[in-house]
Design an enzyme around this catalytic site. Structure first.
Site, PDB file in Angstrom:
ATOM      1  N   VAL A  16      34.599 -31.239  -9.118  1.00  0.00           N
ATOM      2  CA  VAL A  16      33.897 -31.400  -7.842  1.00  0.00           C
ATOM      3  C   VAL A  16      33.243 -32.772  -7.737  1.00  0.00           C
ATOM      4  O   VAL A  16      33.407 -33.483  -6.746  1.00  0.00           O
ATOM      5  CB  VAL A  16      32.849 -30.281  -7.647  1.00  0.00           C
ATOM      6  CG1 VAL A  16      32.006 -30.545  -6.403  1.00  0.00           C
ATOM      7  CG2 VAL A  16      33.544 -28.927  -7.535  1.00  0.00           C
ATOM      8  N   LYS A  42      34.594 -38.590 -20.536  1.00  0.00           N
ATOM      9  CA  LYS A  42      35.020 -38.083 -19.238  1.00  0.00           C
ATOM     10  C   LYS A  42      34.545 -38.986 -18.107  1.00  0.00           C
ATOM     11  O   LYS A  42      35.332 -39.383 -17.240  1.00  0.00           O
ATOM     12  CB  LYS A  42      34.470 -36.664 -19.056  1.00  0.00           C
ATOM     13  CG  LYS A  42      34.635 -36.067 -17.666  1.00  0.00           C
ATOM     14  CD  LYS A  42      36.076 -35.812 -17.318  1.00  0.00           C
ATOM     15  CE  LYS A  42      36.177 -35.012 -16.018  1.00  0.00           C
ATOM     16  NZ  LYS A  42      37.570 -34.909 -15.535  1.00  0.00           N
ATOM     17  N   ARG A  91      29.247 -16.274  -6.930  1.00  0.00           N
ATOM     18  CA  ARG A  91      28.375 -17.440  -7.046  1.00  0.00           C
ATOM     19  C   ARG A  91      27.002 -17.051  -7.599  1.00  0.00           C
ATOM     20  O   ARG A  91      26.395 -17.790  -8.357  1.00  0.00           O
ATOM     21  CB  ARG A  91      28.246 -18.120  -5.685  1.00  0.00           C
ATOM     22  CG  ARG A  91      29.554 -18.729  -5.179  1.00  0.00           C
ATOM     23  CD  ARG A  91      29.347 -19.411  -3.831  1.00  0.00           C
ATOM     24  NE  ARG A  91      30.575 -20.014  -3.342  1.00  0.00           N
ATOM     25  CZ  ARG A  91      31.396 -19.446  -2.470  1.00  0.00           C
ATOM     26  NH1 ARG A  91      31.124 -18.233  -2.019  1.00  0.00           N
ATOM     27  NH2 ARG A  91      32.477 -20.060  -2.055  1.00  0.00           N
ATOM     28  N   ASN A 123      26.840 -24.304  -7.536  1.00  0.00           N
ATOM     29  CA  ASN A 123      26.618 -22.927  -7.108  1.00  0.00           C
ATOM     30  C   ASN A 123      25.777 -22.136  -8.107  1.00  0.00           C
ATOM     31  O   ASN A 123      25.807 -22.422  -9.304  1.00  0.00           O
ATOM     32  CB  ASN A 123      27.973 -22.226  -6.918  1.00  0.00           C
ATOM     33  CG  ASN A 123      28.592 -22.592  -5.588  1.00  0.00           C
ATOM     34  OD1 ASN A 123      27.903 -22.686  -4.578  1.00  0.00           O
ATOM     35  ND2 ASN A 123      29.899 -22.805  -5.577  1.00  0.00           N
ATOM     36  N   PRO A 124      25.007 -21.138  -7.628  1.00  0.00           N
ATOM     37  CA  PRO A 124      24.855 -20.743  -6.226  1.00  0.00           C
ATOM     38  C   PRO A 124      23.896 -21.702  -5.516  1.00  0.00           C
ATOM     39  O   PRO A 124      22.702 -21.738  -5.832  1.00  0.00           O
ATOM     40  CB  PRO A 124      24.290 -19.326  -6.302  1.00  0.00           C
ATOM     41  CG  PRO A 124      23.533 -19.315  -7.599  1.00  0.00           C
ATOM     42  CD  PRO A 124      24.256 -20.245  -8.537  1.00  0.00           C
ATOM     43  N   ASP A 151      32.529 -23.818   4.484  1.00  0.00           N
ATOM     44  CA  ASP A 151      32.943 -22.521   5.038  1.00  0.00           C
ATOM     45  C   ASP A 151      33.185 -22.634   6.545  1.00  0.00           C
ATOM     46  O   ASP A 151      34.121 -22.033   7.090  1.00  0.00           O
ATOM     47  CB  ASP A 151      31.861 -21.471   4.765  1.00  0.00           C
ATOM     48  CG  ASP A 151      31.489 -21.407   3.303  1.00  0.00           C
ATOM     49  OD1 ASP A 151      32.156 -20.707   2.550  1.00  0.00           O
ATOM     50  OD2 ASP A 151      30.521 -22.094   2.931  1.00  0.00           O
ATOM     51  N   SER A 153      34.118 -25.366   8.109  1.00  0.00           N
ATOM     52  CA  SER A 153      35.382 -26.081   8.266  1.00  0.00           C
ATOM     53  C   SER A 153      36.573 -25.141   8.074  1.00  0.00           C
ATOM     54  O   SER A 153      37.567 -25.206   8.818  1.00  0.00           O
ATOM     55  CB  SER A 153      35.456 -27.224   7.243  1.00  0.00           C
ATOM     56  OG  SER A 153      36.693 -27.892   7.317  1.00  0.00           O
ATOM     57  N   ARG A 154      36.468 -24.242   7.085  1.00  0.00           N
ATOM     58  CA  ARG A 154      37.530 -23.260   6.871  1.00  0.00           C
ATOM     59  C   ARG A 154      37.711 -22.382   8.099  1.00  0.00           C
ATOM     60  O   ARG A 154      38.833 -22.091   8.532  1.00  0.00           O
ATOM     61  CB  ARG A 154      37.194 -22.393   5.656  1.00  0.00           C
ATOM     62  CG  ARG A 154      37.296 -23.104   4.325  1.00  0.00           C
ATOM     63  CD  ARG A 154      36.646 -22.307   3.205  1.00  0.00           C
ATOM     64  NE  ARG A 154      36.890 -22.889   1.884  1.00  0.00           N
ATOM     65  CZ  ARG A 154      36.103 -22.748   0.846  1.00  0.00           C
ATOM     66  NH1 ARG A 154      34.986 -22.013   0.938  1.00  0.00           N
ATOM     67  NH2 ARG A 154      36.387 -23.321  -0.316  1.00  0.00           N
ATOM     68  N   ARG A 156      36.879 -23.026  11.298  1.00  0.00           N
ATOM     69  CA  ARG A 156      37.423 -23.767  12.435  1.00  0.00           C
ATOM     70  C   ARG A 156      38.906 -24.054  12.251  1.00  0.00           C
ATOM     71  O   ARG A 156      39.677 -24.015  13.216  1.00  0.00           O
ATOM     72  CB  ARG A 156      36.634 -25.068  12.631  1.00  0.00           C
ATOM     73  CG  ARG A 156      35.185 -24.810  13.052  1.00  0.00           C
ATOM     74  CD  ARG A 156      34.411 -26.105  13.275  1.00  0.00           C
ATOM     75  NE  ARG A 156      33.023 -25.822  13.626  1.00  0.00           N
ATOM     76  CZ  ARG A 156      32.138 -26.737  13.977  1.00  0.00           C
ATOM     77  NH1 ARG A 156      32.489 -28.016  14.027  1.00  0.00           N
ATOM     78  NH2 ARG A 156      30.893 -26.394  14.290  1.00  0.00           N
ATOM     79  N   HIS A 171      34.217 -24.834  18.209  1.00  0.00           N
ATOM     80  CA  HIS A 171      32.805 -24.933  17.839  1.00  0.00           C
ATOM     81  C   HIS A 171      32.322 -23.547  17.411  1.00  0.00           C
ATOM     82  O   HIS A 171      32.055 -22.679  18.244  1.00  0.00           O
ATOM     83  CB  HIS A 171      31.985 -25.470  19.013  1.00  0.00           C
ATOM     84  CG  HIS A 171      32.422 -26.841  19.438  1.00  0.00           C
ATOM     85  ND1 HIS A 171      32.068 -27.976  18.750  1.00  0.00           N
ATOM     86  CD2 HIS A 171      33.226 -27.243  20.445  1.00  0.00           C
ATOM     87  CE1 HIS A 171      32.607 -29.030  19.324  1.00  0.00           C
ATOM     88  NE2 HIS A 171      33.319 -28.617  20.352  1.00  0.00           N
ATOM     89  N   HIS A 178      25.860 -19.194   1.185  1.00  0.00           N
ATOM     90  CA  HIS A 178      27.178 -19.727   0.851  1.00  0.00           C
ATOM     91  C   HIS A 178      27.757 -18.785  -0.202  1.00  0.00           C
ATOM     92  O   HIS A 178      27.649 -19.003  -1.403  1.00  0.00           O
ATOM     93  CB  HIS A 178      27.067 -21.148   0.300  1.00  0.00           C
ATOM     94  CG  HIS A 178      28.364 -21.692  -0.229  1.00  0.00           C
ATOM     95  ND1 HIS A 178      29.512 -21.725   0.516  1.00  0.00           N
ATOM     96  CD2 HIS A 178      28.682 -22.208  -1.451  1.00  0.00           C
ATOM     97  CE1 HIS A 178      30.490 -22.247  -0.206  1.00  0.00           C
ATOM     98  NE2 HIS A 178      30.005 -22.539  -1.409  1.00  0.00           N
TER      99      HIS A 178
END
Length: 317
Positions: A16, A42, A91, A123-124, A151, A153-154, A156, A171, A178
């Site tokens: 992430v 890393k 989460r 998360n959470p 969420d 965006s998912r 829409r 909209h 979450h």
């Protein structure tokens, strides 16, 4: 591409965090991007890989390492560090492990960057926002989570795909936790100004039934689990959504985004963090909006708040 003025520090060089840095570089979200992690090999490898591509990303720079002093002077800090969500794990089950990490990290970060805005992605994220805000003592507007920006965006995207309309004309918001108690605000959802529940298909029939709307909501709630099951982590979309939040802050946009911040009386809720449409700009969350909700949505908001409050209390917050 002109980059935003400002310094972004991303804490955590996992899937992430690296995706947040990558998205921020490509979008020009900040003039200076810094990636921090305790794993030296890393973080150095991720920074080097990103730096090799900066010829193609505009004016932003990328540096990083294992010294938390790199956060000094940050305008905004995005925290992604924490244990990874395992397949089948909720989460909220992550809460204990990641709360301990945050308790160690937050005081050290605020010492280095006392004027920064802090965005929780780990998360959470709702529960951790309450913890981070209390540990830091910063105003609630300066410590908030990415919440249901992804969420939403998912949702829409799903709605646009279903009826063949650009998602930019849809909209609608996902609000609340979450996580498993999140829900869509159908009462105020519109498509091109038409109330979503009134949208009609080409044959004149209503495009959405209560059953189809619930199926859409279920698909949004379980989207992360499906991605995690297939590839082990969600990273690209959350990276993009976090970069979008960074731009709203550094660009002083006053954009309305469904981020999660500690509430102070909205809908009668106090001392709990959950997502609601909020004005995000200079200094973080400038205002939390109270959008119209029907009785069922208000009840679901209350249940979401109770679930999050119980989780925070179980951790001593």
């Amino acid at each position: 591409m002109a980059a935003q003025v400002g310094k972004l520090v991303v804490v955590g060089a996992g899937a992430v965090g690296s995706s947040v840095a990558y998205a921020a570089l490509i979008r020009g979200s900040a003039r200076e991007v810094v990636l921090y992690d305790i794993d030296q090999a890393k973080v150095e490898a991720e920074v080097l890989d990103l730096a090799h591509g900066t010829q193609f990303t505009g004016a932003s720079s990328i540096t990083g390492g294992t010294d938390l002093a790199l956060a000094a002077g940050a305008d905004i800090v995005v925290i992604t560090a924490g244990a990874k969500q395992r397949p089948g794990q909720t989460r909220l089950e992550l809460a204990g492990t990641n709360a301990r990490i945050l308790e160690n990290l937050m005081p050290r970060l605020t010492e280095q960057a006392p004027e920064a805005v802090y965005v929780l992605v780990t998360n959470p994220c709702d529960v951790l926002t309450v913890i981070a805000q209390r540990i830091s003592g910063l105003p609630a507007g300066r410590v908030f989570a990415s919440g249901t920006v992804l969420d939403t965006s998912r949702l829409r995207w799903l709605l646009g795909e279903r009826i063949g309309v650009s998602r930019s004309s849809v909209h609608a918001y996902i609000v609340g936790e979450h996580g498993d108690t999140e829900f869509p605000l159908w009462a105020c959802a519109t498509i091109g100004g038409v109330p979503l529940r009134d949208w009609r298909a080409d044959d004149g029939s209503l495009a959405f039934t209560p059953e189809s709307l619930e199926a859409l909501a279920h698909n949004v709630r379980t989207a992360a689990y499906r991605v995690i099951e297939g590839k082990g982590a969600t990273n690209y979309a959350i990276g993009l959504s976090a970069a979008r939040i960074v731009e709203a802050v550094l660009g002083r946009e006053d954009a309305v985004l469904p981020v999660s911040s500690v509430l102070s009386g909205q809908y009668g809720l106090h001392e709990v963090a959950l997502s609601l449409p909020s004005v995000v700009g200079a200094g973080g969350v400038r205002r939390v909006l109270e959008v119209p909700m029907d009785d069922g949505e208000l009840a679901r908001l209350g249940r979401s708040a109770e679930a999050l409050r119980a989780s925070a209390q179980s951790l001593g917050y």
